[in-house]
Scaffold this active site. Structure first.
Site, PDB file in Angstrom:
ATOM      1  N   CYS A 206       0.934  -0.893  -0.160  1.00 50.76           N
ATOM      2  CA  CYS A 206       0.208  -0.028   0.123  1.00 50.76           C
ATOM      3  C   CYS A 206       0.472   1.613   0.110  1.00 50.76           C
ATOM      4  O   CYS A 206       1.215   1.868   0.566  1.00 50.76           O
ATOM      5  CB  CYS A 206      -1.492   0.214   1.318  1.00 50.76           C
ATOM      6  SG  CYS A 206      -2.196  -1.450   0.866  1.00 50.76           S
TER       7      CYS A 206
ATOM      8  N   GLN B 299     -10.924 -12.129 -10.919  1.00 50.90           N
ATOM      9  CA  GLN B 299     -10.645 -10.374 -10.617  1.00 50.90           C
ATOM     10  C   GLN B 299     -10.203 -10.504  -9.169  1.00 50.90           C
ATOM     11  O   GLN B 299     -10.694 -11.451  -8.517  1.00 50.90           O
ATOM     12  CB  GLN B 299     -11.435 -10.070 -10.856  1.00 50.90           C
ATOM     13  CG  GLN B 299     -11.874  -9.589 -12.482  1.00 50.90           C
ATOM     14  CD  GLN B 299     -11.012  -8.824 -13.050  1.00 50.90           C
ATOM     15  OE1 GLN B 299     -10.120  -8.264 -12.482  1.00 50.90           O
ATOM     16  NE2 GLN B 299     -11.162  -8.722 -14.539  1.00 50.90           N
TER      17      GLN B 299
ATOM     18  N   CYS C  52      -5.974  -3.840 -17.830  1.00 51.29           N
ATOM     19  CA  CYS C  52      -5.086  -3.951 -15.922  1.00 51.29           C
ATOM     20  C   CYS C  52      -3.374  -2.829 -16.414  1.00 51.29           C
ATOM     21  O   CYS C  52      -2.965  -2.170 -15.624  1.00 51.29           O
ATOM     22  CB  CYS C  52      -4.760  -4.877 -15.248  1.00 51.29           C
ATOM     23  SG  CYS C  52      -4.141  -6.201 -16.472  1.00 51.29           S
TER      24      CYS C  52
END
Length: 414
Positions: free
Chosen positions: A70, A251, A372
């Site tokens: 992150c 996904q 993507c």
């Protein structure tokens, strides 16, 4: 120590300061912030925030700053989502493409149903699961993850016991690809050294199977080879229930998948026949089949077999035909796509330049591109535009929350 003002956030999620000597990259920083640290090979090390941005928020992960997963958790939602939209605009601009780019569709925390957990033994012999550290091969142990489905996080202690069976060879570095399915956890393990004897010994297999039973896994597989299956892992694609192939593509976040399929279905309304290329096990195929008959193709034979087997699991759909076919080596031609007035394609990160060139010469009135990778999408989009298509709109999708990764759905019309 040197001081800089961050000008922008670059495509990999690092802050960028402009200097006479060139850009300096500073991780975990935001536009407008004054920062200081030591420049090493164009990167700011030991970053200290002198003046924080008003858009800086408190991160929610206990591993923030160390975990490489992150890189943008410190950014307020509004400007963070705007930045993702801007990344799509920049990618299109490089191919001289201008179009409407809608607001980025957000994905909520705790919705990631797929994670890859790396396993290592620490100095005490304890098996640790986690993610790679920022810019390092070092492992950061995961104790909580605000991105992942809570049911996966809760299972980490028992998943560590499963991982313990895969360290038989000293060169093994197991990675557990964990998926939450309708019937429970599905785990596919990669990174296990294949010894001359052909993989795990009988003892190691027994240990892995016993650990899988204790963890109540639906299935445990090794690089796609099923070791034990207590229940068939299944997922829902539209009205169909599909048996997920071991190690198959899915996904990552159901809310993102729902946003993408809804836009694809809306775009093909009124079509008489639809092609779904790079279809996997039917993520888009089954929702599209509520509109019109679908021909589907993908290189994965297990995915196509799963799709075919699921055709009878739902009522109210039009006819579906599916083919296992390498669309890079043997793209579907205008002859193969005859009668398809709408085409959906969702290729891997490399894009689909060979298949796109064939789509450009069909008589399809509508093409939906799912991607993507905005860079390869822009390249493929240029082929369609040059062939007479108009790129109506692009919708960025934030499937991988707080990362630099952005996905999109785009609609082309003649």
């Amino acid at each position: 120590m040197e001081t800089f003002i961050i000008d922008r956030v670059g495509g990999q999620g690092d802050g960028v300061a402009r200097t006479p000597a060139g850009p300096v990259f500073a991780g975990l920083t935001l536009p407008g912030e004054t920062v200081r640290g030591q420049v090493v090979d164009g990167r700011l090390e030991g970053v200290e925030i002198v003046t924080p941005s008003p858009d800086r928020i408190a991160p929610v992960s206990p591993q923030y700053g160390d975990c490489g997963g992150c890189s943008l958790q410190h950014w307020a939602e509004g400007p963070y989502l705007d930045w993702k939209r801007e990344q799509v605009r920049l990618a299109l601009a490089r191919e001289r493409i201008e179009t409407e780019i809608e607001a980025t569709i957000a994905t909520p925390p705790g919705s990631r149903r797929r994670v890859a957990l790396h396993a290592r033994r620490d100095a005490d012999g304890r098996v640790v699961l986690g993610f790679k550290a920022r810019r390092s091969w070092r492992l950061v142990e995961v104790t909580a993850c605000p991105v992942a489905d809570p049911r996966i996080v809760q299972a980490i202690p028992v998943l560590a016991q499963v991982a313990a069976a895969f360290f038989e060879h000293p060169k093994s570095a197991p990675t557990l690809h964990v998926t939450w399915t309708l019937t429970g956890l599905d785990v596919d393990v990669t990174g296990v050294e294949r010894r001359s004897g052909g993989g795990l010994s009988a003892d190691a297999r027994t240990q892995a199977v016993q650990a899988a039973h204790r963890a109540d896994l639906a299935r445990l597989s090794l690089a796609g080879e099923i070791l034990v299956m207590a229940r068939q892992p299944t997922v829902a694609f539209g009205l169909a229930t599909v048996a997920l192939p071991a190690g198959g593509f899915l996904q990552a976040a159901p809310p993102a998948e729902a946003a993408m399929t809804a836009r694809a279905v809306a775009a093909v309304k009124g079509a008489k026949k639809v092609a779904d290329l790079f279809c996997g096990a039917g993520t888009f195929t089954f929702p599209l089949a509520t509109v019109a008959p679908v021909i589907a193709a993908d290189a994965s034979k297990p995915g196509i077999d799963a799709l075919k087997s699921a055709v009878g699991s739902a009522r109210g759909m039009k006819a579906i035909t599916a083919e296992a076919r390498d669309l890079f080596r043997r793209p579907m031609t205008p002859y193969d796509l005859k009668g398809c007035d709408a085409i959906v394609f969702d290729p891997p990160r490399a894009g689909a330049i060979e298949q796109t060139a064939q789509i450009a010469t069909t008589k399809a009135a509508v093409v939906v591109g799912v991607s993507c990778n905005p860079q390869t999408f822009a390249r493929d989009a240029r082929v369609l535009i040059d062939a007479g298509f108009r790129l109506d709109a692009v919708t960025p999708i934030d499937q991988f929350l707080w990362s630099a990764h952005v996905e999109l759905v785009a609609v082309f019309r003649r």
